[in-house]
Motif scaffolding. Structure first.
Motif, short mmCIF file in Angstrom:
data_model
loop_
_atom_site.label_atom_id
_atom_site.label_comp_id
_atom_site.label_asym_id
_atom_site.label_seq_id
_atom_site.Cartn_x
_atom_site.Cartn_y
_atom_site.Cartn_z
N PRO A 20 0.82 -1.22 0.00
CA PRO A 20 0.00 0.00 0.00
C PRO A 20 0.85 1.26 0.00
O PRO A 20 1.96 1.26 0.55
CB PRO A 20 -0.78 -0.12 1.32
CG PRO A 20 0.07 -0.97 2.21
CD PRO A 20 0.82 -1.91 1.31
N LYS A 21 0.32 2.32 -0.61
CA LYS A 21 1.01 3.63 -0.60
C LYS A 21 0.45 4.44 0.56
O LYS A 21 -0.76 4.52 0.72
CB LYS A 21 0.71 4.37 -1.91
CG LYS A 21 1.54 3.95 -3.08
CD LYS A 21 1.73 5.15 -4.04
CE LYS A 21 2.78 4.89 -5.08
NZ LYS A 21 2.45 3.73 -5.94
N PRO A 22 1.31 5.05 1.38
CA PRO A 22 0.78 5.88 2.46
C PRO A 22 0.06 7.10 1.90
O PRO A 22 0.56 7.76 0.98
CB PRO A 22 2.03 6.29 3.26
CG PRO A 22 3.19 6.01 2.37
CD PRO A 22 2.78 5.00 1.35
N LYS A 23 -1.14 7.38 2.43
CA LYS A 23 -1.89 8.56 2.00
C LYS A 23 -1.36 9.78 2.74
O LYS A 23 -0.47 9.67 3.60
CB LYS A 23 -3.36 8.36 2.33
CG LYS A 23 -4.00 7.19 1.61
CD LYS A 23 -5.53 7.28 1.73
CE LYS A 23 -6.19 6.09 1.07
NZ LYS A 23 -6.72 5.11 2.00
N LYS A 24 -1.97 10.92 2.46
CA LYS A 24 -1.62 12.17 3.15
C LYS A 24 -1.67 11.95 4.66
O LYS A 24 -2.62 11.34 5.17
CB LYS A 24 -2.64 13.24 2.74
CG LYS A 24 -2.27 14.62 3.21
CD LYS A 24 -3.25 15.64 2.68
CE LYS A 24 -2.95 16.96 3.39
NZ LYS A 24 -3.70 18.07 2.88
N ASN A 25 -0.65 12.42 5.36
CA ASN A 25 -0.54 12.30 6.83
C ASN A 25 -0.39 10.87 7.34
O ASN A 25 -0.55 10.62 8.53
CB ASN A 25 -1.74 12.96 7.53
CG ASN A 25 -1.71 14.46 7.38
OD1 ASN A 25 -0.66 15.06 7.50
ND2 ASN A 25 -2.87 15.04 7.09
N GLU A 26 -0.08 9.95 6.42
CA GLU A 26 0.14 8.56 6.86
C GLU A 26 1.62 8.18 6.74
O GLU A 26 2.40 8.85 6.06
CB GLU A 26 -0.68 7.58 5.99
CG GLU A 26 -2.17 7.61 6.30
CD GLU A 26 -2.92 6.48 5.58
OE1 GLU A 26 -4.06 6.22 5.98
OE2 GLU A 26 -2.36 5.85 4.64
N ARG A 28 4.06 4.39 6.26
CA ARG A 28 4.00 2.95 6.00
C ARG A 28 5.04 2.28 6.87
O ARG A 28 6.17 2.77 7.00
CB ARG A 28 4.27 2.66 4.52
CG ARG A 28 4.13 1.17 4.20
CD ARG A 28 4.21 0.92 2.70
NE ARG A 28 5.56 1.15 2.19
CZ ARG A 28 5.84 1.44 0.93
NH1 ARG A 28 4.88 1.59 0.03
NH2 ARG A 28 7.09 1.62 0.55
N GLY A 69 3.62 9.56 3.61
CA GLY A 69 2.71 10.23 2.70
C GLY A 69 2.94 11.74 2.72
O GLY A 69 3.79 12.25 3.47
N GLU A 70 2.13 12.43 1.92
CA GLU A 70 2.20 13.89 1.83
C GLU A 70 2.07 14.52 3.22
O GLU A 70 1.30 14.03 4.06
CB GLU A 70 1.02 14.33 0.95
CG GLU A 70 1.13 15.72 0.39
CD GLU A 70 -0.18 16.09 -0.33
OE1 GLU A 70 -0.80 15.20 -0.97
OE2 GLU A 70 -0.59 17.26 -0.21
N ARG A 113 -10.19 -1.64 9.28
CA ARG A 113 -9.30 -1.42 8.14
C ARG A 113 -8.13 -2.39 8.25
O ARG A 113 -7.92 -2.99 9.29
CB ARG A 113 -8.84 0.04 8.05
CG ARG A 113 -8.10 0.55 9.26
CD ARG A 113 -7.74 2.02 9.12
NE ARG A 113 -6.41 2.19 8.54
CZ ARG A 113 -5.94 3.37 8.13
NH1 ARG A 113 -6.67 4.47 8.22
NH2 ARG A 113 -4.72 3.47 7.63
N THR A 122 -0.15 0.57 6.34
CA THR A 122 -0.17 2.04 6.42
C THR A 122 -1.10 2.47 7.54
O THR A 122 -2.08 1.77 7.85
CB THR A 122 -0.65 2.68 5.10
OG1 THR A 122 -1.94 2.16 4.79
CG2 THR A 122 0.30 2.42 3.96
#
Ligand code: NAI
Ligand code: MN
Length: 337
Positions: A20-26, A28, A69-70, A113, A122
């Motif tokens: 998985p790709k880390p999302k904003k503020n996440e 991994r 992430g971002e 999740r 993540t």
């Protein structure tokens, strides 16, 4: 990556998934180790009302941040972190009063999740807590289970005057016993269970007395020994326990429950009010990771006493079956990824 997924109840597989790709503020995490919990078994067998399938299970895990992430500083890559499974919105009423564990939008990692029984997971960056080098790898996996004890104890406020009764000498009862002994220094700890081997573990974790209630009436046994518990933790969670706890409690006692049974139990106002008993409940943890990390650094608790088995993640089915069936010889079972 390899992930341990419950596709539908009773169908557990090790499957290949996209990293998985880390999302904003996440961030991994490349997971190193994860602990098996009763709730993983419940999701496996379809007995957890909150779980959605298919689900990568596991909520007791740590590893190294390998991507961000971002809006998250890349300097965090490489940090050795443990994941707090409680993902909360931060703005609802419970969140605003410091109770993210009962957030209106609660998402538990490994339940609502995808979780930590996976080579990568993540999660929000704020859910990843740095594990200092003084805490060894096995102990790092034990941080989450101790946050459950930290949470219920924070509700109950144990003191050195307390005579504590703990129902259940499973992982949850034993983490509570260790906290009551090593952190709060209560006067006396009595543990009740039906399994002799588990009661022995309770002694090793700091209980002063153990009672096997298979064949005895606990209320009578306590009175006969002159024990009037001032603080009771129900870490066995059968619906019959709360009524009994109210009966055996000292006046002005506090009782903490943590069960999820939907079975009703019969309690009376008189039983509670006549002794002005306070009843608390505790779910997961509300920001207790920093506290438990401190306990471990200060060696106030001994997580190693609760770890009975290690397996590679490839043996997950064997490990989970052992954990489920061999309660006498198993406490915490850890998987390596
Ligand atoms: P476990 O099943 O390993 O341990 C429970 C122990 O209680 C066993 O040793 C069993 O022999 C004993 N027991 C059962 N009925 C008893 C009775 N009537 N009297 C005395 N002892 C009795 O479970 P674990 O992992 O230690 O968890 C305990 C409970 O806590 C479970 O019901 C679980 O669902 C709940 N839980 C709640 C959490 C929360 O945040 N509220 C978090 C984790 C677990
Ligand atoms: Mn758990």
């Amino acid at each position: 990556m390899k992930s341990i997924t419950v596709r539908t109840p009773n169908d557990l597989v090790i499957e290949e998934r996209q990293i998985p790709k880390p999302k904003k503020n996440e961030v991994r995490i490349r997971v190193v180790s994860a602990g098996i919990c009763g709730s993983d078994i419940h999701i496996w067998h379809g007995h957890n009302p909150f779980a959605k399938y298919p689900r990568v299970i596991g909520h007791e895990f740590w590893g190294y941040i390998d991507a961000v992430g971002e809006d998250i500083d890349e300097k965090r890559i490489g940090e050795r972190v443990v994941g707090d499974p409680v993902v909360s919105c931060g703005s609802c009423y419970p969140c605003s009063v410091g109770r993210p564990n009962v957030c209106a939008e609660l998402q538990v990692i490994g339940v609502h999740r995808d979780g930590g029984f996976s080579e990568y997971v993540t999660l929000p960056a704020k859910n990843s807590h740095v594990v200092p080098a003084a805490i060894n790898d096995d102990d790092a996996t034990m941080i989450e289970p101790f946050t459950i004890a930290a949470n219920i104890c924070s509700q109950l406020n144990p003191t050195s005057h307390d005579v504590a009764l703990v129902y259940g000498a499973g992982p949850m009862g034993l983490t509570s016993v260790q906290a009551l002994r090593g952190v709060y220094g209560v006067k006396e700890i009595i543990v009740v269970d039906r399994l002799e081997e588990r009661l022995q573990m309770a002694m090793e974790s700091g209980a002063d007395r153990i009672i096997n209630n298979t064949h005895l009436d606990l209320a009578e046994a306590l009175v006969a020994r002159g024990i009037y518990p001032t603080l009771i933790i129900d870490a066995a969670c059968h619906p019959s326990i709360l009524p009994e706890a109210i009966k055996v409690a000292s006046p002005a006692a506090r009782i903490g429950i943590m069960g999820f049974s939907s079975e009703p139990c019969i309690i009376s106002q008189q039983g509670i009010t006549s002794k002005e008993i306070s009843i608390f409940s505790s779910r997961l943890n509300s920001n207790r990771f920093p506290l438990v990390i401190e306990w471990m650094q200060e060696r106030k608790i001994q997580p190693e006493k609760l770890i009975t088995h290690h397996f590679g993640y490839q043996q997950v089915v064997e490990a989970m079956a052992l954990f489920e069936k061999e309660q006498r010889h198993c406490c915490k079972v850890l998987l390596t990824f």
